[in-house]
Design a protein around this motif. Structure first.
Motif, PDB file in Angstrom:
ATOM      1  N   SER A   5      80.015  78.639 -44.287  1.00 43.30           N
ATOM      2  CA  SER A   5      80.710  77.361 -44.478  1.00 43.30           C
ATOM      3  C   SER A   5      80.575  76.530 -43.207  1.00 43.30           C
ATOM      4  CB  SER A   5      82.193  77.593 -44.792  1.00 43.30           C
ATOM      5  OG  SER A   5      82.332  78.362 -45.972  1.00 43.30           O
ATOM      6  N   LEU A   6      80.054  75.302 -43.353  1.00 48.60           N
ATOM      7  CA  LEU A   6      79.905  74.375 -42.232  1.00 48.60           C
ATOM      8  C   LEU A   6      80.775  73.160 -42.506  1.00 48.60           C
ATOM      9  CD1 LEU A   6      76.019  74.537 -41.811  1.00 48.60           C
ATOM     10  CD2 LEU A   6      77.748  75.749 -40.480  1.00 48.60           C
ATOM     11  N   PRO A   7      81.738  72.859 -41.617  1.00 50.23           N
ATOM     12  CA  PRO A   7      82.663  71.752 -41.876  1.00 50.23           C
ATOM     13  C   PRO A   7      81.964  70.398 -41.789  1.00 50.23           C
ATOM     14  CG  PRO A   7      82.990  72.584 -39.669  1.00 50.23           C
ATOM     15  CD  PRO A   7      82.000  73.504 -40.317  1.00 50.23           C
ATOM     16  N   LYS A   8      82.465  69.473 -42.593  1.00 48.62           N
ATOM     17  CA  LYS A   8      81.917  68.118 -42.563  1.00 48.62           C
ATOM     18  C   LYS A   8      82.591  67.251 -41.507  1.00 48.62           C
ATOM     19  CE  LYS A   8      80.253  67.620 -47.300  1.00 48.62           C
ATOM     20  NZ  LYS A   8      80.329  66.828 -48.551  1.00 48.62           N
ATOM     21  N   ALA A  39      83.419  70.753 -46.740  1.00 44.99           N
ATOM     22  CA  ALA A  39      82.383  71.543 -46.073  1.00 44.99           C
ATOM     23  C   ALA A  39      81.147  71.681 -46.951  1.00 44.99           C
ATOM     24  CB  ALA A  39      82.931  72.925 -45.716  1.00 44.99           C
ATOM     25  N   ALA A  47      77.623  80.602 -36.206  1.00 45.86           N
ATOM     26  CA  ALA A  47      78.431  79.865 -37.183  1.00 45.86           C
ATOM     27  C   ALA A  47      79.709  79.338 -36.530  1.00 45.86           C
ATOM     28  CB  ALA A  47      78.767  80.760 -38.375  1.00 45.86           C
ATOM     29  N   ARG A  48      80.341  80.149 -35.704  1.00 45.47           N
ATOM     30  CA  ARG A  48      81.550  79.673 -35.011  1.00 45.47           C
ATOM     31  C   ARG A  48      81.224  78.525 -34.069  1.00 45.47           C
ATOM     32  NH1 ARG A  48      82.538  85.304 -34.772  1.00 45.47           N
ATOM     33  NH2 ARG A  48      81.748  85.384 -32.621  1.00 45.47           N
ATOM     34  N   ARG A  96      78.561  74.626 -48.157  1.00 41.85           N
ATOM     35  CA  ARG A  96      78.656  76.067 -48.323  1.00 41.85           C
ATOM     36  C   ARG A  96      77.308  76.603 -48.792  1.00 41.85           C
ATOM     37  NH1 ARG A  96      84.031  76.449 -47.650  1.00 41.85           N
ATOM     38  NH2 ARG A  96      85.276  74.711 -48.502  1.00 41.85           N
ATOM     39  N   GLU A 116      78.329  71.592 -51.930  1.00 46.46           N
ATOM     40  CA  GLU A 116      79.206  70.899 -50.983  1.00 46.46           C
ATOM     41  C   GLU A 116      80.437  70.402 -51.704  1.00 46.46           C
ATOM     42  OE1 GLU A 116      77.848  67.132 -49.449  1.00 46.46           O
ATOM     43  OE2 GLU A 116      76.463  66.856 -51.122  1.00 46.46           O
ATOM     44  N   GLY A 125      82.123  76.473 -38.017  1.00 41.70           N
ATOM     45  CA  GLY A 125      82.176  77.058 -39.346  1.00 41.70           C
ATOM     46  C   GLY A 125      82.530  78.527 -39.312  1.00 41.70           C
ATOM     47  N   HIS A 153      79.242  76.188 -34.649  1.00 47.17           N
ATOM     48  CA  HIS A 153      79.193  74.983 -35.488  1.00 47.17           C
ATOM     49  C   HIS A 153      80.581  74.580 -35.987  1.00 47.17           C
ATOM     50  CE1 HIS A 153      74.900  75.928 -35.520  1.00 47.17           C
ATOM     51  NE2 HIS A 153      74.664  74.753 -36.097  1.00 47.17           N
TER      52      HIS A 153
END
Length: 467
Positions: free
Chosen positions: A454-457, A388, A432-433, A390, A384, A437, A435
Motif C-alpha cells: 500500500s502506497l499512500p496518495k 492509496a 515500503a516504510r 494497492r 487504487e 506505505g 515511501h
C-alpha cells in the motif's frame, strides 16, 4: 534485614496475625473467666449457708467470717417456694445491677464481661444462679465488683503475655523455615541472574534448577529457558554481525566488478547484430540494477538506506520489467506470470526502489513454486482508492512455513526457502516504510500466498508536518 526483607516482613506479619488470632480467643475466654468467677462465688455462698442449715442459730462473728471467706455480702436461698435470707452482712452501697447466670447467651456474657473490664467503679451487684446438687430452687448473692475486675485484669494480662510468647516463638520458627525454604533459594536465583548478567555469552553461568519448592523450580526452569535462548541469540547476533561485514565487503568488490561489466556492455550495445541489439538493453538494465543492489546492500549494512526520490511513475512499466526479468529465470515454462495492472495507472514512488520491492516479492513466489516442484501462477495486480494505491502479488504456491511467518520481515531470520537469507522481505518492508506505505502478508496457506503493498496518495507538506 528486617523492614525491607522478605524474612523480616514475614516475621512481623506472623506476629501480628498470631496476636490477632489470640485476640479472638481472648474475647470469649475473658467472658468465660467472669462466668466461672461468679459461679464460684455462688457455690461458696451456698457452702457458707450450709452452716446455718445445720444449726439454725450461729454466732454473728462466725456468720461474717463465712461471708468474708465466700467473698459475698449476703446469701439468699430459695427452697420449697420460700425465699429465705440465709446469711447477711452490711453492704457498702445499694445493688447497682443484677446478673442471672442461669443459661445466659454468649453475647450477653461477652458484653457484661467487657463492660465490667472497662468500668473501674466498685459497685455492689446481685448474682442469681441455680444451687449445686439440686439443693434448692435458686440462690442469690450480693458481692463487690472491685475484686472481680482485678482478677479479670490479672487473667487478661497473663493471657496476653502467653499470647505474645506463643506469637514470637511461632514467628521465629516460621522465620527460619521461610529462610531455609524460600529466601535462600530466591537469593540463589538472584545470584544466578547477576552472574549471568555479568557474562551472558558464557553458557556455564546458565542457572541449573535445583529448588525443591514447585513454584521456585518452575521459576528456575523458566529462567534457564530464557537464558539459553538469550545466549543463542547473542551468539547469532555475533555471527550476523560478522556475516554483515562479510556481505558488505563482497558487495563492495562485486560493485566494482559489475561496473567493469557495465563498461563492456556499453561496447556490446553498439553491435549491429539484431539479436545482440535486442538483448543488450535488458543486459544493461540488469547490470545497472545489480550495481544498485550492491550499493543498497552496503547502505543496509550501515543502516543508511537512502530516502526514496518520489515521482509519478508508470506502475505498468515497472511491473512489466519485473515480469520480463523473471521470465528469463523460468526454464520449462511451468510457472505462469500474469500482469493485471491498468496501463495508465501512475503511482508516486521511487522507480528503482519500487522495482526492488516488486522484484523481491515476485522472485520469492517463483522460487517457492520451484522449490515445491509444481506448476503455478504468479499474478501482479493493482488498484487504487481515495487514500492509496494497492499492489497485490499473489501466487498459487505452497504457502509460507510457520517459522517464516513468525519472523516475517526480519533480516536473516524470515527466509522461507532452504538456503535463503531472509533479506528480500526485510529490505522490501523497509523500502515500503520509506515511501510512507506498508507491506503486509494478506494471506498464506496451501492455496497460495498474497502480499499487499500500500502506497499512500497523500503528501505530507511542511505545514501538515508541523501540526
Amino acid at each position: 534485614m528486617f523492614p525491607n526483607s522478605l524474612s523480616g516482613r514475614f516475621l512481623a506479619l506472623t506476629i501480628i496475625f498470631v496476636m490477632l488470632a489470640e485476640v479472638f480467643i481472648f474475647v470469649p475466654s475473658i467472658a468465660r473467666y467472669r462466668q466461672d468467677y461468679l459461679m464460684n462465688r455462688l457455690e461458696r455462698g451456698q457452702i457458707a449457708s450450709l452452716a446455718l442449715l445445720a444449726n439454725d442459730m450461729i454466732d454473728p462473728e462466725l456468720e461474717l467470717e463465712l461471708l468474708r471467706n465466700a467473698g459475698v455480702f449476703n446469701v439468699v436461698l430459695r427452697r420449697d417456694e420460700i425465699r429465705e435470707l440465709m446469711l447477711a452482712s452490711p453492704m457498702p452501697s445499694p445493688v447497682a445491677a443484677t446478673f442471672d447466670m442461669r443459661e445466659p447467651p454468649a453475647t450477653t456474657l461477652i458484653a457484661d464481661a467487657f463492660g465490667r473490664l472497662f468500668d473501674p467503679t466498685d459497685e455492689v451487684i446481685r448474682v442469681i444462679g441455680n444451687p449445686t446438687k439440686d439443693a434448692g430452687l435458686l440462690i442469690e448473692i450480693t458481692m463487690a465488683t472491685a475484686e472481680l475486675r482485678a482478677s479479670m485484669i490479672d487473667y487478661g494480662l497473663r493471657i496476653l503475655l502467653l499470647s505474645a510468647v506463643i506469637s514470637i516463638f511461632t514467628a521465629t520458627l516460621l522465620f527460619f523455615a521461610v529462610r531455609a525454604l524460600l529466601v535462600k533459594p530466591i537469593k540463589g536465583v538472584v545470584s544466578a541472574m547477576k552472574s549471568y548478567a555479568a557474562a551472558p555469552d558464557d553458557a556455564r553461568r546458565i542457572i541449573q534448577p535445583g529448588a525443591s519448592v514447585r513454584e521456585l523450580a518452575e521459576a528456575e526452569h523458566a529462567l534457564r529457558a530464557m537464558q539459553t535462548d538469550l545466549t543463542s541469540m547473542l551468539r547469532q547476533k555475533d555471527r550476523l554481525a560478522a556475516l554483515g561485514g562479510a556481505v558488505a565487503k563482497v558487495s563492495h568488490d562485486l560493485r566494482n566488478i559489475l561496473t567493469t561489466a557495465q563498461l563492456f556492455a556499453d561496447r556490446i550495445e553498439a553491435s549491429e547484430d539484431p539479436v545482440v541489439s535486442r538483448m543488450a538493453p535488458k543486459l544493461m538494465n540488469s547490470i545497472s540494477r545489480a550495481v544498485n543492489l550492491c550499493e543498497s546492500t552496503l547502505a543496509f549494512g550501515k543502516a543508511e538506506e537512502p530516502p526514496p526520490k518520489l515521482d509519478l511513475v508508470s506502475l505498468a512499466r515497472i511491473v512489466h520489467d519485473v515480469i520480463e526479468g523473471e521470465r528469463l529465470a523460468i526454464a520449462d515454462g511451468g510457472v505462469q506470470l500474469r500482469d493485471d495492472v491498468p496501463p495508465g495507472l501512475m503511482v508516486r514512488a521511487d522507480p528503482e526502489q519500487l522495482y526492488r520491492i516488486l522484484s523481491n516479492l515476485v522472485r520469492n513466489a517463483r522460487q517457492a513454486l520451484d522449490a515445491a516442484k509444481k506448476d503455478g501462477e504468479i499474478e501482479v495486480a493493482a488498484a487504487e482508492d481515495a487514500e492509496a494505491w494497492r499492489v497485490t502479488i499473489r501466487d498459487t504456491g505452497p504457502g509460507l512455513p510457520p517459522k517464516a511467518q513468525e519472523y516475517l520481515f526480519q533480516p536473516f531470520q524470515g527466509g522461507a526457502r532452504k538456503g535463503g537469507a531472509g533479506l528480500g522481505l526485510a529490505i522490501s518492508a523497509e523500502l515500503a516504510r520509506g515511501h510512507g506505505g506498508v507491506l503486509e502478508l494478506t494471506s498464506t496457506g496451501p492455496e497460495g500466498t498474497c502480499f499487499t503493498l500500500s502506497l499512500p496518495k497523500t503528501v505530507v507538506t511542511a505545514g501538515r508536518a508541523a501540526e
